[in-house]
Write a protein that holds these residues in place. Structure first.
Motif, short mmCIF file in Angstrom:
data_model
loop_
_atom_site.label_atom_id
_atom_site.label_comp_id
_atom_site.label_asym_id
_atom_site.label_seq_id
_atom_site.Cartn_x
_atom_site.Cartn_y
_atom_site.Cartn_z
N CYS A 94 -45.60 -39.25 -108.58
CA CYS A 94 -44.88 -38.37 -109.50
C CYS A 94 -45.37 -38.51 -110.93
O CYS A 94 -45.35 -37.55 -111.71
N ILE A 105 -37.19 -35.87 -107.04
CA ILE A 105 -38.38 -36.02 -107.87
C ILE A 105 -37.97 -36.16 -109.34
O ILE A 105 -38.50 -37.00 -110.07
N LEU A 158 -42.28 -36.53 -99.77
CA LEU A 158 -41.17 -36.09 -100.61
C LEU A 158 -40.46 -34.87 -100.02
O LEU A 158 -39.28 -34.65 -100.28
N CYS A 218 -45.64 -31.13 -107.80
CA CYS A 218 -45.49 -32.53 -107.37
C CYS A 218 -45.03 -32.60 -105.92
O CYS A 218 -45.55 -33.41 -105.14
N LEU A 219 -44.09 -31.76 -105.54
CA LEU A 219 -43.59 -31.74 -104.16
C LEU A 219 -44.67 -31.30 -103.19
O LEU A 219 -44.85 -31.90 -102.13
#
Length: 366
Positions: free
Chosen positions: A46, A307, A329, A322-323
């Motif tokens: 992250c 997150i 995640l 990011c996911l």
């Protein structure tokens, strides 16, 4: 109700320990990755997405404020002749107001822009729309992040949650009070809207001492008067009221629900201070609320809350990137819209089973 991990309370160690994980090799013996090691690895992933992107930030401001002005203008155009249309328009207006609040939220974290001056300026401007005093909210929300999932540090920026043991020790009157407070009709129909519209106007009703809230609260109140008096002069007090109240009510109730579902799901996590870990609590105690794309747009991707808590310096417009780069995640604390409705019955933290339960499960403990 269980979220989509195959977890069972009676044998649950933690959500991460049950998933496949790589091994660390020391010499010739593979060493399984521990819970904390895996959380740290995901936190490192992250970390790559923190930091603002000015072009995306400006684009989000434009795509939020311009449609909001247009929709509010249409509401004023219909308020006297077709109020049914005004109420229909209140739905997208409320969605855009939630989106404006997420911008304020990111400014408070210092993630929306790189410049603190720009974040504070935009955050304070958004607060005139959201009715939430920027500086006070920023400090209370920082406390929420610093203590989320810590049973010994409850009380600032949280939905009040008590343990089964604490509930059983309450008097009948205080049990009734807690039951009323946790009822969805009260919490989202009255409590959260009243909190934003009325209680946040007073410096004495915050988690911080009044001397620390006075300037922010009174400053916003003056800003609200300066902003809305011209509208009242142009359109009339009643028209401003009948346009503004539905939008504020729907937006604040929606925001309250989002905040609720981000931490109030069955397999969340709470620990006493001695066993509490910031990053573990951030990941395991926050949900991934999977919503349709249009709802993600209106809510500024805040459903990717696991997150956000793992790294609050990731602006909302980078959360999906990011996911997308981490299949792990995508599987942690995943809640669908249908799953989330069932979470409304959850009221108490059961320390023995390490899960939230409803009042209907209490007889087993009484």
């Amino acid at each position: 109700m269980r979220i989509q991990q195959p977890l069972h309370a009676e044998s649950r160690v933690d959500i991460l320990a049950r998933e496949p994980r790589p091994a660390q090799v020391i010499g010739s013996d593979p060493m399984p990755e521990t819970q904390k090691q895996r959380v740290r690895r995901l936190a490192a992933h992250c970390q790559k997405y923190r930091g603002s992107v000015p072009k995306l930030a400006v684009r989000q401001l434009i795509t939020t404020l311009v449609p909001l002005v247009v929709v509010i203008g249409a509401m004023f155009a219909t308020v006297e002749s077709a109020y049914w249309a005004t109420l229909l328009l209140a739905l997208p207006a409320a969605g855009l107001l939630v989106r404006a609040f997420i911008i304020q939220h990111d400014c408070g974290h210092g993630s929306f822009f790189a410049s603190r001056t720009a974040n504070d300026f935009v955050g304070r401007c958004m607060s005139v729309l959201t009715f939430a005093p920027y500086a006070v909210w920023r400090r209370e929300h920082a406390h929420h992040h610093a203590s989320s999932g810590n049973l010994d540090r409850r009380g600032a920026g949280d939905i009040d949650t008590i343990t089964v043991r604490e509930y059983l020790q309450l008097s009948k009157l205080r049990k009734l009070r807690y039951r009323l407070y946790r009822h969805p009709l009260f919490l989202f129909g009255l409590g959260v809207p009243a909190y934003f519209v009325i209680l946040q106007r007073l410096p004495w009703l915050h988690a911080l001492p009044p001397r620390d809230t006075w300037r922010s609260v009174v400053g916003l109140n003056i800003g609200l008067v300066a902003f809305y008096l011209p509208l009242i002069y142009i359109f009339g007090f009643s028209n401003v009221l009948w346009v503004g109240l539905p939008v504020l009510h729907i937006a604040s109730a929606t925001g309250g629900w989002l905040f609720f579902i981000q931490h109030q799901f069955e397999e969340t996590t709470w620990d006493k201070a001695e066993g509490w870990d910031f990053q573990v609590a951030a990941l395991l105690g926050s949900s991934y609320y999977k919503m349709p794309r249009v709802l993600n747009w209106f809510t500024g991707n805040i459903g990717l809350h696991h997150i956000h808590h793992l790294n609050s310096m990731i602006p909302n417009y980078r959360l999906h990137d990011c996911l997308a780069a981490s299949p792990e995640l995508k599987s942690i604390n995943r809640l669908t819209l249908r799953d989330s409705i069932k979470c409304a019955r959850l009221k108490l933290w059961d320390e023995s089973q390490r899960r939230l339960i409803g009042f209907n499960e209490l007889p087993a403990y009484a």
